[in-house]
Design an enzyme around this catalytic site. Sequence first.
Site, PDB file in Angstrom:
ATOM      1  N   GLU A   1      31.996  45.023  36.790  1.00  0.00           N
ATOM      2  CA  GLU A   1      31.954  43.765  35.702  1.00  0.00           C
ATOM      3  C   GLU A   1      30.624  43.056  35.599  1.00  0.00           C
ATOM      4  O   GLU A   1      30.738  42.748  34.691  1.00  0.00           O
ATOM      5  CB  GLU A   1      33.217  43.081  36.223  1.00  0.00           C
ATOM      6  CG  GLU A   1      33.875  42.044  35.349  1.00  0.00           C
ATOM      7  CD  GLU A   1      34.763  41.228  35.780  1.00  0.00           C
ATOM      8  OE1 GLU A   1      35.181  41.276  36.826  1.00  0.00           O
ATOM      9  OE2 GLU A   1      35.326  40.431  34.983  1.00  0.00           O
ATOM     10  N   ASP A   2      30.207  42.908  36.681  1.00  0.00           N
ATOM     11  CA  ASP A   2      28.884  41.955  36.545  1.00  0.00           C
ATOM     12  C   ASP A   2      27.495  42.646  36.331  1.00  0.00           C
ATOM     13  O   ASP A   2      26.563  42.085  36.488  1.00  0.00           O
ATOM     14  CB  ASP A   2      29.144  40.966  37.861  1.00  0.00           C
ATOM     15  CG  ASP A   2      30.152  40.135  37.699  1.00  0.00           C
ATOM     16  OD1 ASP A   2      30.780  39.916  36.647  1.00  0.00           O
ATOM     17  OD2 ASP A   2      30.753  39.534  38.543  1.00  0.00           O
TER      18      ASP A   2
END
Length: 695
Positions: free
Chosen positions: A76-77
């Site tokens: 996600e990051d």
Amino acid sequence: MLTSSELISLVREYDRNANADLLRKAYVFAMEAHGVQKRASGSPYFYHPAEVARFLAELRLDVQTVVTGLLHDVLEDTNVSFEELEEIFGAEIAFLVDGVTKLSKINYTSSKTHQAENFRKFLLAISQDIRVLIVKLVDRLNNMRTLNYVASIEKRKRVALETLEIYAPLAERIGMNVIKDEMEDLAFYNLHPNEYSAISLRLDQIRKKDHNFVQNTTLELKKVFKAAGIEANISGREKKVYSIWKKMQRRNVSLEQINDIVAFRIIVDTVQQCYLSLGVIHTNFQIMPGRFKDYISIPKLNNYRSLHTTVIGPLKQSIEVQIRTEEMHRVADEGVAAHWSYKNDDVVAPSDDPKNYGWIKSLLTIIQNSGTPDEAMDHSKMEMFENEVFCFTPTGDLITLPHGATAVDFAYEIHTVIGNTCIGVKINGKMVPLKTVLRNGDQVDIITSPYQRPEAAWERFVITGKAKACIKKFIKAQEKAEFTDLGLQLMKYIFASSTDINFSEDLIDIKRFSCDSVSKFYYNLGKGIISADNVRMMIPKSGNRMSIHENSICLVDFTPGIAVHFAECCHPILGDKIIGILVPQKGIVVHITSCDCIERGGNTFIKVKWNQDDEIDATFIARLRIVILNETESFAIITNIISSKGANITNLKVEHRSTDFFDLLVDIKVIDVIHLGEVQAALRTCANVRSVRRL
Ligand code: MN
């Protein structure tokens, strides 16, 4: 910060053969992937996944889960792709990380319609592997611990509310009470700081007032157990702020009135010792009525087991006592994680767990019933799914259906062909009727047969648009075929009963009935759009007197409920003597020959039989009351009419005689009711006959 060596030794404490290289590789990979990213607290981002991994190791979870903890935010990051993860760490870990990522993306505050879809995604993610949910809960707990660094109060409250409404109940549901308790207190602190401080302050004061209460009570309890000869681990534990607050709300009482701020835990070796310990407590201390609960014989939905009782303790204050074994204690704290944790070189795989769907079922139950008065907080976020029911295929695919959906709806939801051919259903391994309404977490196994066809009756209980449309479509096609076939059968029937010329399609002048095809003509005839009587009139007659009734329509060729119906009034069953009535738009309605309905006038009768082997039945005797004009030729006329219709008079009696009329009782032998009807009709056409009635 937790170093990779610390993490490895933590895991090696419970799994001596743990793959240290894998742990080290994941540690370095995640640290590099997050690079210079920072948390709201200002510390390096990697602290967060490292702490999540530490917590998972403390729960003694398998290496894959700990590695997932390290990697849980890289998809996600950071720039890391799923494929990359899969290549480096294998399919299992990539799948777990992907699952956690999907859970993180779910927005619980979106619009109503999206919420249901989100929840579906959520269930899909966690139903594959419960470890996804465990990692997600630990992730959220860690975020809650550092929530005070988040600058925006609004964001803090939003995250806290979501934690209280979604994640804490989920943690409770899978029995991870350690996580649930801490989440609730942290959320409560962020949402209601004033109440939190007030309760904490009062707790401090109470603690100071009788600072030796817990210690002394524990000491006294230990003496009692020693005297009884039971080895027990006894400790006192203060309730959490949030749970005290909930209790105050629920019972509408002040903090002083809550007598069980401290619960005493008695941990023994065996279940038997649990009950022995209960005896020891109840023998030495006075029990408070109505507070005893046996969660050992009836565990809570999340498998929590313990004996609870409240007694007037050794210091003359009421105390709550919880009695359990070491194993029950572990499950009480860690729930599913305890089940999953590493034991004896043998980790339970999710697919091996027979309760794989059982826990989802109870999870859903608790989510959907979370609005009970027991909950001080409004769990409205969880209630939004009350109109949905979530079920699983035998292979674990999630099927979402509206509330009230049946097994047939489920079958059509999978595939039209499955729906059209479903013949039975097993729900949670048990055979049940197709109209069974599904419940959350049901595992639904549809049984199909290539010979099965959708039934018109299904339309009455299915609720999904797809099932309705499919059944309707099929029935419509079936209807067309059946009415066309009925028309053909009727045509042959009319031919046979009107002429001795062999039936041939060429003899039908379909243009006269404004039809452009023979099949259209048959359909219209079967459907009653073209009247059978009109067709009969155009059939070429032959010189020979036809013998009627030697033909009949065979029911075995038709599906009940489409072109052939069984009368509601008499409910014919196989073997009954039956007769058909031709009803426009409906087809043939089958009655038993003795049904009252068929006495009514204006019906077009059709001879029907159950199957090809049915014998055309023998004759029977009917009694008629005939009123005729008192004229010389009357007798001759009626006897002529009766015999011309092929019926024999077996008895004739003049019952009453007046100047104008004779009342006659006539017994006649006829083949069946159609025959009788024809005789009656012929008599009624006669000017000398005043009335005819069957007795
Ligand atoms: Mn995270």
